[in-house]
Design a protein around this motif. Structure first.
Motif, mmCIF file in Angstrom:
data_model
loop_
_atom_site.group_PDB
_atom_site.id
_atom_site.type_symbol
_atom_site.label_atom_id
_atom_site.label_comp_id
_atom_site.label_asym_id
_atom_site.label_seq_id
_atom_site.Cartn_x
_atom_site.Cartn_y
_atom_site.Cartn_z
ATOM 1 N N UNK A 258 0.875 -1.217 -0.013
ATOM 2 C CA UNK A 258 -0.126 -0.034 -0.069
ATOM 3 C C UNK A 258 0.855 1.263 0.144
ATOM 4 N N UNK A 259 0.365 2.417 -0.595
ATOM 5 C CA UNK A 259 1.059 3.512 -0.762
ATOM 6 C C UNK A 259 2.339 3.393 -1.366
ATOM 7 N N UNK A 260 2.474 2.726 -2.330
ATOM 8 C CA UNK A 260 3.879 2.427 -2.835
ATOM 9 C C UNK A 260 4.239 3.710 -3.756
ATOM 10 N N UNK A 261 5.607 3.958 -3.538
ATOM 11 C CA UNK A 261 5.865 5.290 -4.126
ATOM 12 C C UNK A 261 5.675 6.369 -3.694
ATOM 13 N N UNK A 262 4.763 6.553 -2.355
ATOM 14 C CA UNK A 262 4.504 7.787 -1.805
ATOM 15 C C UNK A 262 5.291 8.139 -0.670
ATOM 16 N N UNK A 263 5.534 9.456 -0.736
ATOM 17 C CA UNK A 263 6.335 9.821 0.542
ATOM 18 C C UNK A 263 5.594 9.760 1.972
ATOM 19 N N UNK A 264 5.992 8.918 3.005
ATOM 20 C CA UNK A 264 5.423 8.846 4.225
ATOM 21 C C UNK A 264 6.158 8.939 5.171
ATOM 22 N N UNK A 265 5.942 8.544 6.315
ATOM 23 C CA UNK A 265 6.934 8.583 7.621
ATOM 24 C C UNK A 265 7.533 7.290 7.832
ATOM 25 N N UNK A 266 8.771 7.120 8.499
ATOM 26 C CA UNK A 266 9.476 5.866 8.651
ATOM 27 C C UNK A 266 8.437 5.009 9.555
ATOM 28 N N UNK A 267 8.520 3.660 9.400
ATOM 29 C CA UNK A 267 7.544 2.913 10.134
ATOM 30 C C UNK A 267 8.398 1.831 10.978
ATOM 31 N N UNK A 268 7.831 1.201 11.865
ATOM 32 C CA UNK A 268 8.543 0.120 12.870
ATOM 33 C C UNK A 268 7.431 -0.731 13.273
ATOM 34 N N UNK A 269 7.811 -1.932 13.759
ATOM 35 C CA UNK A 269 6.853 -3.017 14.248
ATOM 36 C C UNK A 269 6.573 -2.579 15.648
#
Length: 348
Positions: A258-269
């Motif tokens: 999902x949201x492939x190629x979009x700018x987003x926030x870094x994520x963690x588990x």
């Protein structure tokens, strides 16, 4: 003319929608194929009232198919940001680029050539050919499926192959040879404004006399609902790294998911992993847990826990990473951001 076309067109002349922004915008006040196509893609999974401001902003920035083909992806995704289902925007641009390369910068009038373009299926191709070029092709979007399902009393979920095949046969049989563009708009309008999902206005419907669902008291049961599945839930921690100037660290997502190629926030588990990732990107002192929220996709629910690292100092090493960038508030509008991420950043 088919049994429903005459009363439907008569209703449309008085009650249909004639001033949508994608109508009557081409030479000689004709419908423009680019605008028809863009509206059809935007209207997938999205209501007209929501689409209109996005459509207007899109065509103000990219008024022609060639403009769309030549635009950079960030511009396209920024204009699309908030509409969701971002693959639609990428297919839209890829199709525009193919039209420039193979079809002289125009959407082709040939059905097979249209459906060969990315993101254009049978119904979208029919809508373009009918509304922009006046050619006789049926459509079968969600609104039309609902109208035909009720009118003919068809049981079974419209997405099932056998049911959809039956609906296509009816859609083709009802499509007239004259006023095809108006008929196409009329049956979509009827489904959107009268034959609505809940509490249809049968007394205002021009097809009510011969409607099986109305006759048999089945308007609440038809169309048959899709068999329910349990929607899984997932959890993620979003890292909000903010430096002393108020800039936020963004990361471009990969080509998959999902949201492939979009700018987003870094994520963690989890929070421990979030601290490790944050320390790889910046010098940090403390973190503040922000209010968690849930974003619902069509196939799962995502529970997001934002973690704010304020006063972060960027590690010089990340300056050379093209997938990471520190952005001020003024830059965010020009980037394709997932809607929940944009809302989160606007709330800070």
């Amino acid at each position: 003319m088919s049994d429903i076309a005459a009363p439907l067109l008569a209703w449309f002349d008085h009650h249909g929608r004639h001033d949508l922004p994608w109508q009557h915008a081409g030479p000689g006040n004709a419908r423009d194929a680019y605008r028809v196509w863009l509206s059809e893609i935007m209207l997938q999974q999205t209501q007209v009232a929501t689409v209109i401001p996005y459509f207007q902003r899109f065509v103000e920035t990219l008024p022609t198919l060639r403009d769309l083909a030549a635009a950079d992806e960030d511009t396209v995704l920024a204009l699309w940001s908030g509409l969701g289902y971002y693959r639609r925007a990428r297919f839209l641009q890829r199709a525009a680029q193919e039209c420039v390369a193979r079809h002289g910068g125009e959407l082709p009038r040939d059905f097979d050539a249209l459906v060969a373009l990315p993101g254009i299926g049978r119904s979208t191709a029919g809508a373009i050919l009918a509304q922009a070029y006046g050619l006789r092709f049926p459509i079968l979007d969600g609104n039309v499926k609902r109208v035909l399902t009720r009118y003919h009393g068809i049981h079974g979920h419209p997405g099932q192959g056998a049911v959809e095949k039956q609906l296509w046969q009816h859609a083709d049989a009802h499509t007239p040879s004259q006023r095809v563009a108006d008929y196409t708009q009329a049956i979509m309008d009827l489904g959107a404004t009268v034959c609505v999902r809940s509490r249809p206005q049968c007394d205002a419907c021009p097809l009510a006399t011969d409607c099986v669902a109305r006759r048999d008291g089945l308007t609440a049961q038809l169309p048959s609902p899709k068999p329910r599945k349990t929607i899984p839930e997932r959890d993620t921690v979003m890292l909000v790294l903010r430096d002393a100037r108020g800039k936020i660290l963004l990361e471009r997502r990969g080509p998959q998911g999902v949201w492939s190629g979009l700018w987003s926030l870094p994520e963690a588990g989890d929070n421990d992993a979030a601290w490790r990732i944050a320390q790889q990107h910046a010098v940090i002192d403390d973190a503040q847990a922000l209010t968690p929220f849930v974003h619902v996709f069509s196939h799962y629910r995502l529970r997001i826990e934002p973690l704010l690292f304020d006063g972060a100092t960027a590690h010089p090493a990340i300056a050379d990473n093209p997938h990471l960038r520190w952005c001020g508030a003024g830059e965010l509008a020009s980037l394709g951001l997932p809607a929940p991420v944009r809302s989160l950043l606007q709330s800070l």
